[in-house]
Design a protein around this motif. Sequence first.
Motif, mmCIF file in Angstrom:
data_model
loop_
_atom_site.group_PDB
_atom_site.id
_atom_site.type_symbol
_atom_site.label_atom_id
_atom_site.label_comp_id
_atom_site.label_asym_id
_atom_site.label_seq_id
_atom_site.Cartn_x
_atom_site.Cartn_y
_atom_site.Cartn_z
ATOM 1 N N PHE A 11 0.775 -1.156 -0.071
ATOM 2 C CA PHE A 11 -0.002 0.104 -0.152
ATOM 3 C C PHE A 11 0.997 1.085 -0.036
ATOM 4 N N SER A 12 1.291 1.660 -1.228
ATOM 5 C CA SER A 12 2.409 2.877 -1.277
ATOM 6 C C SER A 12 1.620 4.077 -1.453
ATOM 7 N N THR A 13 2.330 5.288 -1.824
ATOM 8 C CA THR A 13 1.786 6.536 -2.037
ATOM 9 C C THR A 13 0.875 6.586 -3.194
ATOM 10 N N GLN A 14 1.260 5.969 -4.415
ATOM 11 C CA GLN A 14 0.649 6.414 -5.388
ATOM 12 C C GLN A 14 -0.299 5.197 -6.035
ATOM 13 N N GLY A 92 3.484 -1.106 3.865
ATOM 14 C CA GLY A 92 2.593 0.110 3.765
ATOM 15 C C GLY A 92 3.515 1.342 3.773
ATOM 16 N N GLN A 93 2.939 2.367 2.798
ATOM 17 C CA GLN A 93 3.925 3.747 3.195
ATOM 18 C C GLN A 93 4.146 3.993 4.608
ATOM 19 N N GLN A 94 5.279 4.411 5.000
ATOM 20 C CA GLN A 94 5.496 4.414 6.388
ATOM 21 C C GLN A 94 4.948 5.885 7.169
ATOM 22 N N HIS A 95 4.805 5.702 8.244
ATOM 23 C CA HIS A 95 4.333 6.596 9.329
ATOM 24 C C HIS A 95 2.934 7.125 9.120
ATOM 25 N N GLY A 96 2.072 6.989 8.138
ATOM 26 C CA GLY A 96 0.879 7.523 7.818
ATOM 27 C C GLY A 96 -0.109 6.626 8.842
ATOM 28 N N ILE A 132 -0.353 11.651 6.039
ATOM 29 C CA ILE A 132 0.620 10.528 5.610
ATOM 30 C C ILE A 132 2.061 10.998 5.635
ATOM 31 N N TRP A 133 3.137 10.398 5.208
ATOM 32 C CA TRP A 133 4.290 10.795 5.300
ATOM 33 C C TRP A 133 4.822 12.065 4.618
ATOM 34 N N MET A 134 4.081 12.515 3.631
ATOM 35 C CA MET A 134 4.680 13.757 2.949
ATOM 36 C C MET A 134 3.987 14.870 3.955
ATOM 37 N N GLU A 165 8.276 15.462 11.465
ATOM 38 C CA GLU A 165 7.059 15.960 11.388
ATOM 39 C C GLU A 165 6.064 14.965 10.773
ATOM 40 N N ARG A 166 6.694 14.120 9.982
ATOM 41 C CA ARG A 166 5.750 13.104 9.385
ATOM 42 C C ARG A 166 5.454 11.975 10.426
ATOM 43 N N PHE A 167 6.268 11.857 11.574
ATOM 44 C CA PHE A 167 6.379 10.540 12.520
ATOM 45 C C PHE A 167 5.129 10.611 13.090
ATOM 46 N N GLY A 275 6.602 -1.638 7.260
ATOM 47 C CA GLY A 275 6.766 -0.538 6.537
ATOM 48 C C GLY A 275 7.292 -0.857 4.856
ATOM 49 N N ASP A 276 7.245 -0.135 4.101
ATOM 50 C CA ASP A 276 7.516 -0.375 2.735
ATOM 51 C C ASP A 276 9.011 -0.425 2.532
ATOM 52 N N ASN A 277 9.810 0.446 3.161
ATOM 53 C CA ASN A 277 11.206 0.255 3.329
ATOM 54 C C ASN A 277 11.661 -0.960 3.845
ATOM 55 N N PRO A 278 11.198 -1.063 5.169
ATOM 56 C CA PRO A 278 11.904 -2.331 5.677
ATOM 57 C C PRO A 278 11.506 -3.695 4.751
ATOM 58 N N GLY A 296 11.338 5.621 -5.568
ATOM 59 C CA GLY A 296 9.794 5.515 -5.696
ATOM 60 C C GLY A 296 9.273 6.904 -5.538
ATOM 61 N N THR A 297 8.068 6.993 -4.955
ATOM 62 C CA THR A 297 7.521 8.276 -4.775
ATOM 63 C C THR A 297 8.586 9.123 -3.943
ATOM 64 N N SER A 298 8.776 8.629 -2.836
ATOM 65 C CA SER A 298 10.046 9.294 -2.113
ATOM 66 C C SER A 298 11.270 8.556 -2.545
ATOM 67 N N ASP A 299 12.616 8.911 -2.472
ATOM 68 C CA ASP A 299 13.775 8.286 -2.551
ATOM 69 C C ASP A 299 14.166 7.956 -1.138
ATOM 70 N N THR A 300 14.753 6.707 -0.858
ATOM 71 C CA THR A 300 15.146 6.541 0.469
ATOM 72 C C THR A 300 16.581 5.742 0.227
ATOM 73 N N LEU A 301 17.092 5.758 1.347
ATOM 74 C CA LEU A 301 18.646 4.952 1.303
ATOM 75 C C LEU A 301 18.539 4.269 2.621
ATOM 76 N N ALA A 328 19.393 1.409 8.943
ATOM 77 C CA ALA A 328 19.397 2.882 8.909
ATOM 78 C C ALA A 328 18.746 3.336 7.841
ATOM 79 N N LEU A 329 17.993 4.385 8.028
ATOM 80 C CA LEU A 329 17.116 4.823 6.840
ATOM 81 C C LEU A 329 17.336 6.428 6.474
ATOM 82 N N LEU A 330 17.473 6.832 5.364
ATOM 83 C CA LEU A 330 17.245 8.254 5.130
ATOM 84 C C LEU A 330 16.250 8.514 4.144
ATOM 85 N N CYS A 331 15.297 9.304 4.308
ATOM 86 C CA CYS A 331 14.440 9.606 3.475
ATOM 87 C C CYS A 331 14.191 10.891 2.643
ATOM 88 N N PHE A 332 14.205 10.986 1.265
ATOM 89 C CA PHE A 332 14.176 12.350 0.596
ATOM 90 C C PHE A 332 12.928 12.535 -0.274
HETATM 91 O O1 5SP Z 1 8.677 8.295 4.842
HETATM 92 C C1 5SP Z 1 8.914 7.467 4.370
HETATM 93 C C2 5SP Z 1 10.170 6.686 4.991
HETATM 94 O O2 5SP Z 1 10.572 7.256 5.898
HETATM 95 C C3 5SP Z 1 8.882 7.258 2.844
HETATM 96 O O3 5SP Z 1 9.713 6.333 2.182
HETATM 97 C C4 5SP Z 1 7.264 6.305 2.778
HETATM 98 O O4 5SP Z 1 7.675 5.164 3.257
HETATM 99 C C5 5SP Z 1 6.792 6.369 1.429
HETATM 100 O O5 5SP Z 1 7.193 5.438 0.367
HETATM 101 P P1 5SP Z 1 6.827 5.345 -1.044
HETATM 102 O O6 5SP Z 1 5.309 5.351 -1.236
HETATM 103 O O7 5SP Z 1 7.512 6.573 -1.581
HETATM 104 O O8 5SP Z 1 7.540 3.960 -1.548
#
Ligand code: 5SP
Length: 637
Positions: A11-14, A92-96, A132-134, A165-167, A275-278, A296-301, A328-332
């Motif tokens: 269940f991602s953002t888009q 799922g997209q994280q934090h939402g 949501i996370w944005m 803020e998104r947490f 979460g989608d990144n895990p 993806g919608t976000s870039d993560t590392l 460890a996670l970074l989100c852009f």
């Molecule tokens: O906020 C974060 C990670 O901390 C985002 O990576 C969300 O988890 C959204 O994921 P996508 O839908 O972009 O894959």
Amino acid sequence: MAAPCYLGWDFSTQQLKVIAIDEQLRVIYEDNVHFDKDLPEFKTQGGVYIHSDRLTVTSPVLMWVKALDMILEKMKSSGFNFSQIRALSGAGQQHGSVYWKKGSSQILKNASPELPLHQSLKDCFSVSDSPIWMDSSTASQCRELEKAVGGAQHLARVTGSRAYERFTGNQIAKIYSQNPEVYKQTERISLVSSFAASLFLGTYAPIDYSDGSGMNLLQIWEKAWSKSCLDACAPGLEERLGCPVPSHSVLGPISPYYSQRYGFSPDCKVVAFTGDNPASLAGMRLQEGDIAISLGTSDTLFLWIQEPTPALEGHILCNPVDSQTYMALLCFKNGSLMRERIRDDCASGSWDEFSKALSSTVAGNSGNLGFYFDVMEITPEAVGIHRFNRDNQKVSRFPKEVEIRALIEGQFMAKRIHAEKLGYKVLPRTRILATGGASHNKKILQVLSDVFNAPVFTIDTANSACLGSAYRAIHGLVAERNVSLADVVKLAPEPRLAVTPTPGAEEHLISQTGVWSLRCGIHLTSVDISVCCHMGSFSNHRRAPRGRGVSGCCSSYLLADVYNSSGLMNTGVLEDGILLKKQSKPCRVTEGLGPEMDLLLRLSLCPDPCPLSLHGSEWSIPLEQGKEPVKKLGNAG
Ligand SMILES: O=C(CO)[C@@H](O)[C@H](O)COP(=O)(O)O
Ligand SMILES: Nc1ncnc2c1ncn2[C@@H]1O[C@H](COP(=O)(O)OP(=O)(O)O)[C@@H](O)[C@H]1O
């Protein structure tokens, strides 16, 4: 009897995506529902609503339920045999967060198989648009949380992250403070992942440790809610969240709704969603030392990490596949949507044209550099579009192809800089594993490879979160017997080499990377300095004999001067421009780098041969007219 299979959801953002795999781990079915395109009645853009304050970002929770109805109907009409599914899991997209109204647990449990689920659940949510996370509207809640628990660093030590803020904890605090009545009517709060698991389970699913680490509420070492964080966010929160569980937990059998409506076996097990990144970490079979980059919608590392040290930047999450370790996670935030905007402006909306522009320009972009943050970025906190030409002048536009390369190089430089700030070192054996929609694009991956000077690998599907969820479904069935995920997936195809660094590209990119970080006002710390040492020595030894290389001298200069201006220690050992030894003593530099920054910029942009002159282990720089005198630097230490 039909051959067993396993489902993985995302269940991602888009979009909502699903993958089915068989026992040989082969993908036998893959599908998706795109929220904007397939569910236009919700009028989302990129799956979300951006509110008029430009800070609040939400998604309609019923859209996610309707997407599930739709994708299951698609599977049914394609003849998919649901009875063969042994287990399912998801991401799922994280934090939402999702807010279930009082009395909803009964409705969820008794949903009629005659109706699509969204009809039964239409009155179940006390908040119809889920944050949501944005979202970045909770700055004041973040400040309050940090204050309540003894500061940002302390919060990071306890929960893995300073307040973001998104947490979810901060999002819940906002809902409670702005609308206590709504909070009172809420009997359960789910993450997007545990909400999705609840839909399959027919009862409220617990939050797993890994996605729970993205809430500023979970003590990542003890794996239990932090009472002081809960209390700082809202009263009665613990009972609304339920107990967190290990990510590999089997939550129970699928709800009878699915057996009756679609023919699932009543024995099909639901394994905790994460979460989608895990989930991507599982899908990419990340090993220690690898670095994963999701576009993806976000870039993560993200990285697999044994002994993390939570800091003020980045996040530490419990590892979803190994309870002893972490990730460890970074989100852009400015990821694919930013790339799409520049594609539309500069490449007529075509990825092919976008790729051609990358091919027609060279690594380092002939000195042109850009920062592209349409929305307030998370890492680093910055906003706006800023362009600098090779003469270090701010310009308002670039030719189209230069713009495209500046965007992509800038995005990847940021990733390298921030990964190195986390302590990650790019070594000769480094593998970058790329995933997400933009990993389909080889030209983008080429820039990634050049910036990191490392090979980039991909797996067969860019939907690594779905695939990881399907792997985790299998793992859930055997995890109690101490079988590792690595054992479960040992037959899966190895990641495939997609691109290798272009010879000579790194030379052009290193100095650009240094300029990028300073331009962005990134504070230099001892870690940065050692990164610079590393880059300086590397490029000096490899490419710039006798300190004449632009990148080499810039890094060495930075090292020496920063150490000096900090007053804490001498320079590293420089000999004929080659950095021989890095100072091992810790060095703390917090501020006051203004003139040094300017010098670094001038140096890094200076022509080859560099004007740096060396006298044994001392060195000096000729002055440009009208500029501040440069300090004579101390002896080598
Ligand atoms: O906020 C974060 C990670 O901390 C985002 O990576 C969300 O988890 C959204 O994921 P996508 O839908 O972009 O894959
Ligand atoms: N060929 C391509 N080049 C660059 N980006 C692409 C390409 N194909 C798809 N994308 C990007 O992939 C994004 C979707 O990625 P995906 O990982 O599915 O996102 P999410 O999981 O967040 O829904 C789209 O927004 C699009 O910009």
